[in-house]
Design an enzyme around this catalytic site. Structure first.
Site, PDB file in Angstrom:
ATOM      1  CE1 TYR A  15      14.786 -29.642 -31.438  1.00 17.15           C
ATOM      2  CE2 TYR A  15      16.875 -30.499 -30.611  1.00 17.15           C
ATOM      3  CZ  TYR A  15      16.088 -29.435 -31.012  1.00 17.15           C
ATOM      4  OH  TYR A  15      16.598 -28.157 -30.982  1.00 17.15           O
ATOM      5  CE1 TYR A 169      15.445 -32.120 -22.059  1.00 18.66           C
ATOM      6  CE2 TYR A 169      16.626 -30.213 -22.884  1.00 18.66           C
ATOM      7  CZ  TYR A 169      16.549 -31.572 -22.695  1.00 18.66           C
ATOM      8  OH  TYR A 169      17.564 -32.385 -23.116  1.00 18.66           O
ATOM      9  CG  HIS A 170      16.484 -25.753 -22.485  1.00 19.60           C
ATOM     10  ND1 HIS A 170      15.215 -25.615 -23.013  1.00 19.60           N
ATOM     11  CD2 HIS A 170      17.218 -26.383 -23.432  1.00 19.60           C
ATOM     12  CE1 HIS A 170      15.199 -26.126 -24.231  1.00 19.60           C
ATOM     13  NE2 HIS A 170      16.387 -26.604 -24.502  1.00 19.60           N
ATOM     14  CE  LYS A 528      28.977 -21.081 -24.609  1.00 18.15           C
ATOM     15  NZ  LYS A 528      29.577 -22.378 -24.992  1.00 18.15           N
ATOM     16  CG  ASP A 532      27.439 -23.550 -27.562  1.00 19.73           C
ATOM     17  OD1 ASP A 532      26.279 -23.912 -27.297  1.00 19.73           O
ATOM     18  OD2 ASP A 532      28.436 -23.883 -26.907  1.00 19.73           O
ATOM     19  CG  HIS A 534      23.460 -25.480 -24.917  1.00 13.85           C
ATOM     20  ND1 HIS A 534      23.144 -25.268 -26.235  1.00 13.85           N
ATOM     21  CD2 HIS A 534      22.351 -26.026 -24.346  1.00 13.85           C
ATOM     22  CE1 HIS A 534      21.900 -25.678 -26.460  1.00 13.85           C
ATOM     23  NE2 HIS A 534      21.401 -26.140 -25.327  1.00 13.85           N
TER      24      HIS A 534
END
Length: 654
Positions: A15, A169-170, A528, A532, A534
């Site tokens: 990646y 995945y996340h 935040k 981003d 996440h």
């Protein structure tokens, strides 16, 4: 002696992508020369969220977590001297997936490629973006429609392309249990197939099902993770056969790529991550029945910052050694008929089926986004609690914490740092591109795109026309925002009082004492800034602060510094900023300046993220009171810091 028939190795990917299209192109060609067999493109956050590099929200984010692609010229540069007709390219792109695929197709046509031969994948899973990764733009229903547009177009015109990765995945990165990862991902796949079924002839639908692929995670409990993959295989087969009547087993095959777990990589003793990555890879390669078709591994230093080319090479060598030096690919499935494995697989399937039925009762994945988000935040809180209480051992973190200094972390800090000048250079190229294009052609192409979106037509043909006309990423996304509106996903953090107060009595007493001095409840603003998405860390901080008795103010991701300051004026006693994209210096600098200008300098500011020591010193010089990185896993310690900061500073001010 007869030759042993070996299985073909999985696709070996890394990646990668950073700073500029030109620099990323050099990295790709270098990796291909080292034996990489497929490309996996990381895009920067402005590209992922539909902004050009010169947008206010893009400040500090350009080229940080991936490559900026604003237009066809960037895509052309990104794949210069890489024959796309021969390549298998995975693009981690979601909200802007129709657009980036359009640019890719346009670039391939310029190379003279036969578009029908293009192979690769766009991630294109918006549902998990609302739950974990945060790069969504539009509301769920029009987003699902655009997923369908890509899949329908690819089926007809780019038949070897995987139009989406159902991406669990996340979900694991956000704290999902194996049962949640199975059920939430399969619910997403069902939503997509339900969207696609009316779009094609009944006889074509099974083959379209066969183009849906998955992108999964494998954590450190590798026996459980291997069983999870076998459960995925069985459940997908079951859903396609029983729900959709797909009789050809070829089209029911569970096809997946994997990146193993980044959540469990540690900043402390980072060399230990090499072993973690290897063990996690075994979960998706040992069982032939459930072996990944493509593998990409994080680098050992991802908890520190952006990996260098050498770090990525090391992860690639790990795959090559397993695939080419061992005898793994010479054998049938090693776990077939193993009673312990069979029991675990059946238990995981039962748990996933129960959760799937629950989601189905809420009108499927689209109707249960708030529910799934809340469950993930709770599961992640439970995971962190187990680490804090030493019920889950993490070597070097809560056990065997004394160790030698790692020689791998050298003078450069063991990571690559993107030159801040990259952003201005990218913006200059963007402006040059805009000034050189045919303005009338751009206007006409955008009008056709908007008309197609408003009419409910497939947006892919109009998007490809836009790509060829010179339209930019921000201009394409602006049309989608204009037609469908924007969306703010759920935070998963309820403001109502929780009953999870075990072990928090001392901190709750301290919060009560400070609140009494203040004359009102201690108010903690969690923000935040930037792009981003996440949000796992911010959610867990807000979740724990609430459980400790604080009033929390957390509105989720993607706020401008200006919006954070406006929220602070509502009576915040302390501000916590969370930034994991590496853009902490410019964003915190902006916030601190605005606080001074608004007379709010008395409010202490804390910052959390992947922050190198040198940057931490700069942040302290700006006036940041506390800095937290992934090694600061004890949330109760952070809560005590917040109480102390308010007690010594804000009480005096009031």
């Amino acid at each position: 002696m007869t030759d042993i028939q070996k299985d073909r190795p999985w696709l070996i990917r890394t990646y990668a992508g950073h700073s500029t299209a030109k620099a990323s192109n050099a990295l790709y060609r270098n990796n291909l020369a080292k034996g990489q067999t497929g490309l996996s493109v990381a895009f920067d956050l402005p590209t992922q969220t539909g902004y050009d590099s010169d947008h206010i929200l893009a400040r500090g984010e350009v080229g940080k977590v991936g490559v900026p692609v604003c237009h066809l010229g960037d895509m052309r540069t990104l794949f210069a001297d890489i024959p796309l007709e021969q390549m298998n390219t995975s693009m981690t792109i979601n909200a802007t997936a129709p657009w980036l695929l359009s640019l890719y197709i346009a670039a391939a046509e310029e190379q003279g490629a036969d578009v029908s031969k293009l192979q690769g994948t766009v991630q294109n899973d918006l549902i998990k973006e609302y739950l974990s990764r945060g790069t969504y733009i539009c509301p769920p229903k029009p987003s699902l429609k655009m997923i369908g547009d890509v899949a329908e177009y690819c089926y007809k015109h780019v038949p070897k392309w995987n139009p989406m990765n159902v991406c669990s995945y996340h979900l694991q990165e956000a704290g999902a249990t194996p049962e949640q990862e199975l059920s939430f991902a399969l619910a997403t796949a069902i939503a997509v197939l339900d969207e696609l079924k009316p779009r094609v002839a009944a006889e074509d639908f099974p083959a379209l099902c066969g183009r849906i692929s998955f992108f999964v995670n494998a954590g450190i409990r590798f026996v459980t993770e291997m069983c999870k993959m076998r459960a995925f295989v069985d459940l997908w087969d079951e859903i396609l056969l029983e729900r959709y009547g797909v009789e050809n087993p070829k089209f029911r095959r569970f096809r997946y790529g994997v990146q193993v777990n980044s959540l469990g990589l540690t900043e402390q003793q980072p060399e230990n991550n090499v072993y973690r990555i290897l063990i996690e890879m075994l979960a998706v390669t040992l069982s032939k029945k459930a072996r990944a078709r493509a593998v990409q591994l994080p680098a050992w230093n991802e908890a520190l910052g952006l990996p260098r080319p050498w770090d990525q090479q090391w992860s690639m060598r790990m795959q090559q050694i397993l695939a080419y030096e061992t005898d793994l690919l010479e054998y049938e499935d090693l776990f077939e008929g193993n009673p312990a494995v069979d029991r675990k697989v059946e238990a995981l399937k039962d748990g996933a089926r129960a959760e799937l039925a629950n989601i189905e009762s809420m009108n499927g994945a689209i109707g249960s986004i708030d529910y799934m988000k809340g469950r993930l935040v709770e599961s992640n809180a439970d995971r962190l609690n187990r680490i804090e209480r030493n019920e889950t051992v993490v070597v070097g973190v809560n056990k065997w914490t004394d160790g030698e200094t790692s020689p791998l972390v050298g003078e450069d800090g063991g990571i690559m740092v993107v030159d801040p000048a990259v952003e201005q250079e990218q913006i200059a190229r963007l402006h040059e591109w805009k000034s050189a294009r045919d303005g009338a052609a751009v206007t006409a192409a955008l009008a056709d795109l908007r008309a197609a979106a408003e009419a409910g037509e497939n947006v892919m043909p109009a998007s490809i026309a836009c790509a060829k006309a010179g339209v930019t990423t921000g201009e394409w996304a602006a049309q989608m925002r204009g037609v469908h509106g924007e969306y703010r996903g759920p935070t998963g953090v309820s403001k109502s009082v929780s009953n999870k107060t075990e072990g928090l009595e001392d901190i709750r007493d301290a919060v009560d004492a400070v609140s009494d001095k203040l004359g009102r409840r201690l108010r903690f603003l969690v923000g935040k800034p930037g792009l981003d998405g996440h949000s796992n860390g911010a959610e867990q901080i807000a979740f724990r602060a609430r459980d400790c008795g604080m009033d929390i103010d957390y509105e989720g991701i993607r706020l401008t510094p200006e919006q954070i300051i406006e929220a602070a004026k509502e009576g915040a006693h302390v501000i916590g900023l969370s930034i994991l994209s590496g853009s902490h210096i410019p964003l915190v600098e902006d916030v601190m300046k605005r606080m001074r200008d608004e007379g709010l300098s008395h409010i202490p500011v804390t910052v959390g993220g992947i922050i190198p020591d040198e940057d931490a010193e700069r942040l302290r010089a700006m006036g940041v009171a506390r800095i937290y990185t992934p090694k600061d896993f004890e949330l109760n310690s952070i809560m005590r810091d917040i109480v102390t900061l308010v007690d010594t500073k804000s009480v005096a001010a009031e």
